[in-house]
Enzyme design. Structure first.
Site, PDB file in Angstrom:
ATOM      1  NE  ARG A 258      61.125 -43.326 131.246  1.00 25.39           N
ATOM      2  CZ  ARG A 258      60.606 -42.104 131.270  1.00 25.39           C
ATOM      3  NH1 ARG A 258      60.133 -41.619 132.403  1.00 25.39           N
ATOM      4  NH2 ARG A 258      60.562 -41.369 130.173  1.00 25.39           N
TER       5      ARG A 258
ATOM      6  CD  GLU B   9      54.789 -46.567 133.621  1.00 28.29           C
ATOM      7  OE1 GLU B   9      54.381 -45.767 132.737  1.00 28.29           O
ATOM      8  OE2 GLU B   9      55.608 -46.226 134.492  1.00 28.29           O
TER       9      GLU B   9
ATOM     10  CG  HIS C  64      54.460 -42.365 134.015  1.00 30.38           C
ATOM     11  ND1 HIS C  64      55.228 -43.245 133.310  1.00 30.38           N
ATOM     12  CD2 HIS C  64      55.162 -41.199 134.039  1.00 30.38           C
ATOM     13  CE1 HIS C  64      56.351 -42.654 132.909  1.00 30.38           C
ATOM     14  NE2 HIS C  64      56.322 -41.402 133.350  1.00 30.38           N
TER      15      HIS C  64
END
Length: 317
Positions: free
Chosen positions: A228, A257, A276
């Site tokens: 993360r 994000e 991601h």
């Protein structure tokens, strides 16, 4: 029993669930907003874990169990869930294959200098003087020796790498050459040629990689974050890359994000960015539903203690 899913799911998977459990009532939606229309009488909820709030939870008075179809829980209202004693399970373990392949992929990309080779290809340059390297004999430090980290370790050792793992307990594991606890982090950082961060996000791990930690790494070391973004002090990482405290980084996750277009990471020549995607796989839902159906059978039989990946609220994972 009424079960709803806020996670987009193919008709194939929907039909398989209905055929396997014909006595249960399934509702499939593409967002939590749509789920809210059925919220009042739901007993079981499937979600990716990033769309549930305290307010939405309050509109589900009959909810007893949530199956999170991902591993991350940092956006879940854990305090409210614990207060209502709602059972939560996640899909921990399904990311091992894609995320380990991603990690080995970027390490191979780095040592074989594929980025430079491709740039030469675009310029039609034939240059055999590029200084390539090998993974054989390199040392990999894995911060987070859980299911994903362990699969990375297993594959890395097949390439002849030495692997150091970090876990909360530091208990030895067969897939690692060594395992240390949090106190051993400075040693892991100082010794590793590659450092991959794959720990869960908890109050204890928040910004665990900061200026002190990046300065402890080798100057030729490579940092990889697939956990993360909030586990990293991004300003410190930018400084580490600009001032060459470390050689390079490969980042798949970020504090914000999508990563803003004006973020310094985009312009750093020793920083590689992916959106991601390290856990993505065409078999993702298949694997996640395998855990859900295993748990659903035990839930129906009242075997709550036998359900996989039950979440400990105090630990946050």
């Amino acid at each position: 029993m009424k079960i709803a899913s806020s996670a987009k799911m193919s008709e194939k998977h929907q039909n398989e669930l209905r055929e396997t459990y014909p006595d249960l009532h399934f509702s499939f939606f593409s967002s939590m907003e749509e789920v809210m229309s059925k919220a009042g009488d739901l007993e079981v909820l499937l979600t990716y874990g990033d769309d549930l709030s305290d307010e939405r939870l309050s509109r589900m008075p009959r909810l007893k169990w949530i199956q999170v179809l991902s591993a991350g829980l940092d956006k879940m209202p854990l305090e409210a869930l614990e207060k209502r004693n709602i059972l939560v399970t996640n899909a921990r373990g399904i990311h091992g294959i894609p995320m380990s392949e991603y990690t080995l992929g970027v390490m191979l990309y780095h040592v074989r200098r594929f980025g430079i080779v491709y740039e030469h290809q675009k310029e039609r340059v034939w240059d055999r003087s590029i200084r390539v390297d090998e993974l054989e004999g390199k040392r990999l430090g894995i911060i987070g020796a859980g299911a994903i980290g362990t699969e990375i370790a297993r594959k890395a050792r097949l390439f002849g790498m030495e692997v150091i793992g970090l876990s909360k307990s530091g208990t030895p594991l067969p897939e690692y050459d060594r395992v240390v606890n949090r106190e051993g982090l400075p040693q892991l950082l100082a010794e590793s040629d590659f450092v991959v961060l794959v720990a869960p996000l908890t109050p204890e791990t928040y910004k665990m990689m900061g200026e002190k930690e990046f300065r402890e790494m080798k100057r030729e070391a490579v940092f990889i974050n697939i956990a993360r973004g909030a586990l990293v002090d991004e300003k410190a990482l930018v400084k580490a890359l600009e001032e060459k405290w470390i050689a390079a980084c490969y980042l798949d996750v970020f504090t914000e994000e999508p990563l803003p277009p004006d973020h310094p990471f985009w312009g750093l020549p020793n920083c590689w960015i992916t959106p991601h995607m390290s856990g993505l796989s065409p078999r993702y839902m298949e694997r996640a539903l395998r855990i859900f159906t295993y748990n659903l059978t035990r839930y129906l039989n009242g075997e709550y203690g036998e359900m996989k990946n039950r979440i400990h609220f105090t630990k946050g994972y």
